[in-house]
Each structure stands twice: as structure tokens, then as C-alpha cells.
Design a protein around this motif. Structure first.
Motif, short mmCIF file in Angstrom:
data_model
loop_
_atom_site.label_atom_id
_atom_site.label_comp_id
_atom_site.label_asym_id
_atom_site.label_seq_id
_atom_site.Cartn_x
_atom_site.Cartn_y
_atom_site.Cartn_z
N TYR A 175 54.54 17.41 58.72
CA TYR A 175 54.51 16.56 59.92
C TYR A 175 53.14 15.92 60.07
CZ TYR A 175 54.73 15.40 64.92
OH TYR A 175 54.70 14.75 66.13
N ARG A 176 52.08 16.73 59.94
CA ARG A 176 50.71 16.24 60.03
C ARG A 176 50.44 15.18 58.98
NH1 ARG A 176 47.12 17.35 56.64
NH2 ARG A 176 48.11 19.27 55.96
N ILE A 177 50.88 15.41 57.75
CA ILE A 177 50.66 14.46 56.67
C ILE A 177 51.34 13.12 56.97
CG2 ILE A 177 51.22 13.96 54.25
CD1 ILE A 177 50.79 17.04 53.77
N VAL A 178 52.59 13.18 57.42
CA VAL A 178 53.33 11.94 57.70
C VAL A 178 52.71 11.19 58.87
CG1 VAL A 178 55.55 11.04 58.53
CG2 VAL A 178 55.50 12.76 56.71
N ILE A 179 52.39 11.88 59.96
CA ILE A 179 51.80 11.22 61.12
C ILE A 179 50.44 10.63 60.76
CG2 ILE A 179 50.86 11.59 63.45
CD1 ILE A 179 53.92 11.48 63.34
N GLY A 180 49.62 11.38 60.03
CA GLY A 180 48.31 10.87 59.62
C GLY A 180 48.43 9.65 58.72
N GLY A 217 43.41 8.75 60.97
CA GLY A 217 44.65 8.90 60.22
C GLY A 217 44.43 9.56 58.88
N VAL A 218 43.40 9.15 58.17
CA VAL A 218 43.09 9.76 56.87
C VAL A 218 42.68 11.22 57.06
CG1 VAL A 218 41.46 9.72 54.93
CG2 VAL A 218 42.53 7.60 55.71
N LEU A 219 41.82 11.49 58.05
CA LEU A 219 41.40 12.87 58.29
C LEU A 219 42.57 13.77 58.66
CD1 LEU A 219 38.03 12.29 60.20
CD2 LEU A 219 38.33 13.14 57.86
N VAL A 220 43.46 13.29 59.52
CA VAL A 220 44.63 14.08 59.89
C VAL A 220 45.54 14.27 58.67
CG1 VAL A 220 46.77 14.02 61.25
CG2 VAL A 220 44.59 13.52 62.35
N CYS A 221 45.73 13.23 57.90
CA CYS A 221 46.61 13.29 56.73
C CYS A 221 46.14 14.33 55.72
CB CYS A 221 46.71 11.92 56.08
SG CYS A 221 47.89 11.84 54.71
N VAL A 278 39.88 17.58 65.88
CA VAL A 278 38.99 16.59 66.48
C VAL A 278 39.53 15.18 66.23
CG1 VAL A 278 36.67 15.61 66.40
CG2 VAL A 278 36.98 18.09 66.33
N ALA A 279 39.94 14.91 64.99
CA ALA A 279 40.47 13.59 64.64
C ALA A 279 41.75 13.31 65.43
CB ALA A 279 40.75 13.50 63.15
N ALA A 280 42.59 14.32 65.61
CA ALA A 280 43.84 14.14 66.34
C ALA A 280 43.58 13.86 67.82
CB ALA A 280 44.74 15.36 66.17
#
Length: 144
Positions: free
Chosen positions: A15-20, A59-63, A70-72
Motif C-alpha cells: 500500500y505504501r509503495i503504491v501510494i508513494g 512520494g519517492v521517500l514514502v515509496c 515524516v514524509a507522509a
């Protein structure tokens, strides 16, 4: 225990990868005029160009799962700002004012900030390395 519980961390990681990834693509679209954008945002223009930089970086950091929380939080806040400053003045509901993406990104990123990165995060590698290293010897004081 629910039968889906063993897959929880894996699904959260995906989920995190897709959203990021989607958030980063949103920033790329605005910054460089990619993915069907009409044009790129003018460099330094407020708030569009700066929002796109936040979208791309966060987005890259979350991905990849580095500094995820923090990025989120930063990405979620930028989407809340976008919704209230750009979309809300044109209508109350997101379906009316074109703010669906801003609302979905805002709440999705806020969820990631609270639940963490899950599996497949680069940030987990450094934690594992630190936990597998032996603890440093502590000096003890002897009573005489």
C-alpha cells in the motif's frame, strides 16, 4: 486472530509503495508536464511548483520507505492545504470541486504516517543492521 492478519505487514508495505509511487507521479506531472499534463508549472511559482516538489520528494521517500512517517505527514499536510485553499472555495464536496485526489492522498498519507512503513522499506534495513550488531561494552564502576 483473523486469517488475514499474517499478511498485514506485507499489504501495508505494498500500500505504501503504491501510494508513494502515485504521489511521486503526481509531482512529476506538475513539475515536468508529464503523463498528459497540459504544461509544466513555472519554476518557483507558488503554490503549484512548490507543491509538486513536495509531492515528488515525499512520494519517492514514502515509496522506498525512507523517513516514511515524516514524509507522509508532510505530504498529507500539503494535500490538506491544497484541498482547503484550491478546491473547497469552488464547492463543498470533493466530487463537486475536483478535490478527490487531494482528499485521498491526504488521508492515505496520514494513515501511512500512523501505521508506519510495513514491509519492503529501505528504512527497515538500517534498523536490522543496527539490531544485529553486538551492543558496545559498557564500563562498569567497581566499588572499592
Amino acid at each position: 486472530m483473523h486469517r488475514l492478519d499474517p499478511a498485514r505487514d506485507h499489504v501495508l508495505g505494498l500500500y505504501r509503495i503504491v501510494i508513494g509511487f502515485l504521489f511521486a507521479c503526481h509531482g512529476l506531472k506538475t513539475l515536468f508536464g508529464l503523463f498528459g499534463a497540459k504544461s509544466a508549472a513555472a519554476v518557483g511559482s507558488w503554490p503549484g511548483w512548490w507543491a509538486a516538489v513536495i509531492q515528488l520528494v515525499c512520494g519517492v521517500l514514502v515509496c522506498v520507505g525512507l523517513g516514511t512517517r515524516v514524509a507522509a505527514v508532510l505530504g498529507s499536510g500539503s494535500m490538506a492545504y491544497a484541498y482547503f485553499s484550491v478546491h473547497l472555495p469552488t464547492g463543498l464536496f470533493p466530487i463537486q470541486n475536483g478535490g478527490e485526489a487531494a482528499v485521498l492522498f491526504c488521508w492515505s498519507l496520514l494513515l501511512i504516517a500512523f501505521v508506519g512503513a510495513g514491509r519492503f522499506a529501505l528504512g527497515n534495513l538500517s534498523v536490522r543492521q543496527r539490531s544485529s550488531e553486538p551492543a558496545p561494552e559498557r564500563a562498569t564502576v567497581q566499588k572499592v
